[in-house]
Design a protein around this motif. Sequence first.
Motif, PDB file in Angstrom:
ATOM      1  N   GLY A 116       0.683  -1.100  -0.083  1.00  0.00           N
ATOM      2  CA  GLY A 116      -0.057  -0.073   0.076  1.00  0.00           C
ATOM      3  C   GLY A 116       0.866   1.121   0.141  1.00  0.00           C
ATOM      4  O   GLY A 116       0.641   2.360  -0.662  1.00  0.00           O
ATOM      5  N   THR A 131       0.982   3.984  -3.152  1.00  0.00           N
ATOM      6  CA  THR A 131       0.594   5.355  -2.867  1.00  0.00           C
ATOM      7  C   THR A 131       1.752   6.487  -3.233  1.00  0.00           C
ATOM      8  O   THR A 131       1.544   7.230  -3.644  1.00  0.00           O
ATOM      9  N   HIS A 167       1.902   6.555  -6.872  1.00  0.00           N
ATOM     10  CA  HIS A 167       0.632   7.216  -7.096  1.00  0.00           C
ATOM     11  C   HIS A 167       0.913   8.732  -7.059  1.00  0.00           C
ATOM     12  O   HIS A 167       0.394   9.773  -7.799  1.00  0.00           O
ATOM     13  N   LEU A 168       1.453   9.048  -5.772  1.00  0.00           N
ATOM     14  CA  LEU A 168       1.584  10.766  -5.516  1.00  0.00           C
ATOM     15  C   LEU A 168       2.704  11.303  -6.076  1.00  0.00           C
ATOM     16  O   LEU A 168       3.012  12.670  -6.148  1.00  0.00           O
ATOM     17  N   HIS A 196      -0.581   3.235 -12.448  1.00  0.00           N
ATOM     18  CA  HIS A 196      -0.235   3.941 -11.122  1.00  0.00           C
ATOM     19  C   HIS A 196      -1.021   5.362 -10.950  1.00  0.00           C
ATOM     20  O   HIS A 196      -0.928   5.991  -9.849  1.00  0.00           O
ATOM     21  N   TYR A 256      -6.523   6.373 -10.016  1.00  0.00           N
ATOM     22  CA  TYR A 256      -6.974   6.094  -8.803  1.00  0.00           C
ATOM     23  C   TYR A 256      -7.776   5.214  -8.425  1.00  0.00           C
ATOM     24  O   TYR A 256      -7.692   4.527  -7.365  1.00  0.00           O
ATOM     25  N   MET A 258      -5.902   1.918  -8.617  1.00  0.00           N
ATOM     26  CA  MET A 258      -4.935   1.748  -7.565  1.00  0.00           C
ATOM     27  C   MET A 258      -5.737   1.194  -6.212  1.00  0.00           C
ATOM     28  O   MET A 258      -5.438   0.255  -5.499  1.00  0.00           O
ATOM     29  N   LEU A 259      -7.028   1.928  -5.795  1.00  0.00           N
ATOM     30  CA  LEU A 259      -7.809   1.522  -5.006  1.00  0.00           C
ATOM     31  C   LEU A 259      -8.290  -0.025  -5.034  1.00  0.00           C
ATOM     32  O   LEU A 259      -8.300  -0.659  -4.167  1.00  0.00           O
TER      33      LEU A 259
END
Length: 184
Positions: free
Chosen positions: A140, A144, A147-148, A165, A168, A171-172
Amino acid sequence: MYSHQRLIESNRWFIRLRWLFIGAISLGTYIFSSVFPVLQRSIAIYSLAFSLVLLNIFYLRYLKELRIQQDAGLLLRQLRNFIHVQIGLDLLILTAIIHFSGGADNAIHYFFIFHVLLAGIILGRKESLFYATLAVFLYGGLITLEHLGVIPHCSLVGVAFGELHLDYFYMLSDFFVFLWRRKS
Protein backbone atom coordinates in the motif's frame (compact mmCIF):
# COMPACT_ATOMS: atom_id res chain seq x y z
CA MET A 1 6.34 -24.67 20.38
CA TYR A 2 8.91 -26.11 18.02
CA SER A 3 12.14 -27.78 19.03
CA HIS A 4 15.42 -26.17 18.11
CA GLN A 5 16.08 -28.93 15.55
CA ARG A 6 12.77 -28.21 13.84
CA LEU A 7 13.58 -24.47 13.71
CA ILE A 8 17.05 -25.21 12.30
CA GLU A 9 15.45 -27.30 9.56
CA SER A 10 12.84 -24.58 8.93
CA ASN A 11 15.62 -22.01 8.54
CA ARG A 12 17.47 -24.28 6.10
CA TRP A 13 14.27 -24.84 4.15
CA PHE A 14 13.61 -21.10 4.03
CA ILE A 15 17.15 -20.47 2.75
CA ARG A 16 16.72 -23.14 0.04
CA LEU A 17 13.43 -21.57 -1.04
CA ARG A 18 15.19 -18.22 -1.29
CA TRP A 19 17.75 -19.77 -3.70
CA LEU A 20 14.81 -20.81 -5.89
CA PHE A 21 13.36 -17.29 -5.71
CA ILE A 22 16.74 -15.78 -6.63
CA GLY A 23 16.91 -18.07 -9.67
CA ALA A 24 13.32 -17.32 -10.66
CA ILE A 25 13.70 -13.55 -10.29
CA SER A 26 17.00 -13.60 -12.22
CA LEU A 27 15.54 -15.72 -15.02
CA GLY A 28 12.37 -13.61 -15.12
CA THR A 29 14.43 -10.42 -15.25
CA TYR A 30 16.51 -11.81 -18.11
CA ILE A 31 13.42 -12.88 -20.06
CA PHE A 32 11.55 -9.62 -19.50
CA SER A 33 14.54 -7.41 -20.19
CA SER A 34 16.10 -9.29 -23.13
CA VAL A 35 13.62 -11.65 -24.81
CA PHE A 36 10.49 -9.57 -24.15
CA PRO A 37 12.04 -6.20 -23.26
CA VAL A 38 9.42 -4.61 -21.00
CA LEU A 39 11.54 -3.95 -17.88
CA GLN A 40 13.30 -0.60 -17.69
CA ARG A 41 15.24 -1.14 -14.47
CA SER A 42 16.68 -4.64 -14.88
CA ILE A 43 20.05 -3.61 -13.37
CA ALA A 44 18.27 -2.62 -10.14
CA ILE A 45 16.44 -5.97 -10.04
CA TYR A 46 19.66 -7.91 -10.70
CA SER A 47 21.31 -5.88 -7.90
CA LEU A 48 18.50 -6.82 -5.52
CA ALA A 49 18.83 -10.49 -6.54
CA PHE A 50 22.57 -10.26 -5.90
CA SER A 51 21.89 -8.75 -2.47
CA LEU A 52 19.69 -11.78 -1.77
CA VAL A 53 22.60 -14.04 -2.78
CA LEU A 54 24.88 -12.24 -0.31
CA LEU A 55 22.23 -12.38 2.40
CA ASN A 56 21.69 -16.09 1.81
CA ILE A 57 25.42 -16.76 2.14
CA PHE A 58 25.44 -14.76 5.37
CA TYR A 59 22.32 -16.61 6.59
CA LEU A 60 23.96 -20.00 5.97
CA ARG A 61 27.06 -18.99 7.92
CA TYR A 62 24.99 -17.49 10.73
CA LEU A 63 22.85 -20.63 10.97
CA LYS A 64 26.01 -22.72 11.23
CA GLU A 65 27.22 -20.53 14.10
CA LEU A 66 23.84 -20.72 15.86
CA ARG A 67 23.93 -24.49 15.87
CA ILE A 68 26.97 -24.34 18.15
CA GLN A 69 24.90 -22.57 20.84
CA GLN A 70 24.63 -24.75 23.97
CA ASP A 71 21.73 -23.10 25.82
CA ALA A 72 18.54 -24.61 24.34
CA GLY A 73 16.26 -21.73 25.44
CA LEU A 74 18.59 -19.11 23.99
CA LEU A 75 18.98 -21.13 20.80
CA LEU A 76 15.19 -21.31 20.32
CA ARG A 77 14.86 -17.52 20.72
CA GLN A 78 17.75 -16.87 18.35
CA LEU A 79 16.34 -19.23 15.72
CA ARG A 80 12.89 -17.61 15.89
CA ASN A 81 14.44 -14.13 15.70
CA PHE A 82 16.55 -15.29 12.78
CA ILE A 83 13.43 -16.29 10.85
CA HIS A 84 11.86 -12.91 11.66
CA VAL A 85 14.93 -11.11 10.29
CA GLN A 86 14.85 -13.19 7.11
CA ILE A 87 11.16 -12.60 6.47
CA GLY A 88 11.41 -8.89 7.25
CA LEU A 89 14.38 -8.30 4.93
CA ASP A 90 12.81 -10.47 2.23
CA LEU A 91 9.62 -8.39 2.34
CA LEU A 92 11.60 -5.15 2.04
CA ILE A 93 13.62 -6.49 -0.90
CA LEU A 94 10.48 -7.90 -2.52
CA THR A 95 8.87 -4.46 -2.23
CA ALA A 96 11.86 -2.95 -4.04
CA ILE A 97 11.70 -5.66 -6.73
CA ILE A 98 7.99 -4.96 -7.21
CA HIS A 99 8.75 -1.24 -7.54
CA PHE A 100 11.48 -1.74 -10.17
CA SER A 101 9.41 -4.28 -12.10
CA GLY A 102 6.40 -2.05 -12.66
CA GLY A 103 4.73 -1.65 -9.26
CA ALA A 104 0.97 -2.08 -9.54
CA ASP A 105 1.31 -2.71 -13.28
CA ASN A 106 2.90 -6.08 -12.49
CA ALA A 107 1.22 -9.00 -10.73
CA ILE A 108 4.43 -10.00 -8.94
CA HIS A 109 3.04 -8.39 -5.78
CA TYR A 110 1.25 -11.65 -5.10
CA PHE A 111 4.64 -13.06 -4.04
CA PHE A 112 4.01 -11.41 -0.67
CA ILE A 113 1.65 -14.26 0.13
CA PHE A 114 4.50 -16.79 0.19
CA HIS A 115 6.13 -15.05 3.13
CA VAL A 116 2.84 -14.83 4.98
CA LEU A 117 2.26 -18.55 4.42
CA LEU A 118 5.80 -19.42 5.47
CA ALA A 119 5.43 -17.33 8.63
CA GLY A 120 2.22 -19.20 9.39
CA ILE A 121 3.81 -22.59 8.83
CA ILE A 122 7.02 -21.91 10.73
CA LEU A 123 6.07 -19.35 13.37
CA GLY A 124 2.32 -19.53 13.87
CA ARG A 125 -0.91 -17.62 13.33
CA LYS A 126 -0.04 -14.46 15.27
CA GLU A 127 3.20 -13.94 13.36
CA SER A 128 1.50 -14.76 10.06
CA LEU A 129 -1.07 -12.04 10.74
CA PHE A 130 1.72 -9.62 11.58
CA TYR A 131 3.50 -10.31 8.28
CA ALA A 132 0.22 -10.13 6.35
CA THR A 133 -0.32 -6.67 7.87
CA LEU A 134 3.26 -5.67 7.11
CA ALA A 135 2.87 -6.83 3.49
CA VAL A 136 -0.31 -4.76 3.15
CA PHE A 137 1.46 -1.68 4.50
CA LEU A 138 4.53 -2.20 2.31
CA TYR A 139 2.52 -2.71 -0.87
CA GLY A 140 0.00 0.00 0.00
CA GLY A 141 2.84 2.38 0.81
CA LEU A 142 4.62 1.57 -2.45
CA ILE A 143 1.61 2.14 -4.69
CA THR A 144 0.64 5.28 -2.76
CA LEU A 145 4.13 6.75 -3.06
CA GLU A 146 4.19 5.93 -6.79
CA HIS A 147 0.70 7.35 -7.29
CA LEU A 148 1.57 10.60 -5.51
CA GLY A 149 4.84 10.91 -7.44
CA VAL A 150 6.98 10.79 -4.28
CA ILE A 151 8.96 7.96 -5.89
CA PRO A 152 9.11 7.54 -9.66
CA HIS A 153 6.99 4.81 -11.17
CA CYS A 154 8.93 2.26 -13.24
CA SER A 155 6.58 1.61 -16.14
CA LEU A 156 6.68 -1.53 -18.21
CA VAL A 157 7.87 -0.59 -21.72
CA GLY A 158 5.43 -1.20 -24.56
CA VAL A 159 2.64 -2.39 -22.31
CA ALA A 160 -0.66 -0.65 -23.02
CA PHE A 161 -1.50 -0.14 -19.35
CA GLY A 162 1.84 1.46 -18.33
CA GLU A 163 0.23 4.40 -16.50
CA LEU A 164 -2.03 2.48 -14.14
CA HIS A 165 -0.26 3.98 -11.15
CA LEU A 166 -1.96 7.30 -12.04
CA ASP A 167 -5.45 5.79 -12.22
CA TYR A 168 -6.87 6.33 -8.74
CA PHE A 169 -9.73 3.83 -9.23
CA TYR A 170 -7.33 1.14 -10.46
CA MET A 171 -4.94 1.72 -7.57
CA LEU A 172 -7.73 1.41 -5.00
CA SER A 173 -9.23 -1.66 -6.63
CA ASP A 174 -5.81 -3.31 -6.96
CA PHE A 175 -5.08 -2.60 -3.31
CA PHE A 176 -8.45 -3.97 -2.15
CA VAL A 177 -8.01 -7.12 -4.24
CA PHE A 178 -4.58 -7.45 -2.62
CA LEU A 179 -6.23 -7.10 0.81
CA TRP A 180 -9.01 -9.53 -0.05
CA ARG A 181 -6.48 -12.18 -1.16
CA ARG A 182 -4.84 -11.93 2.27
CA LYS A 183 -8.11 -12.85 4.00
CA SER A 184 -8.89 -15.88 1.86
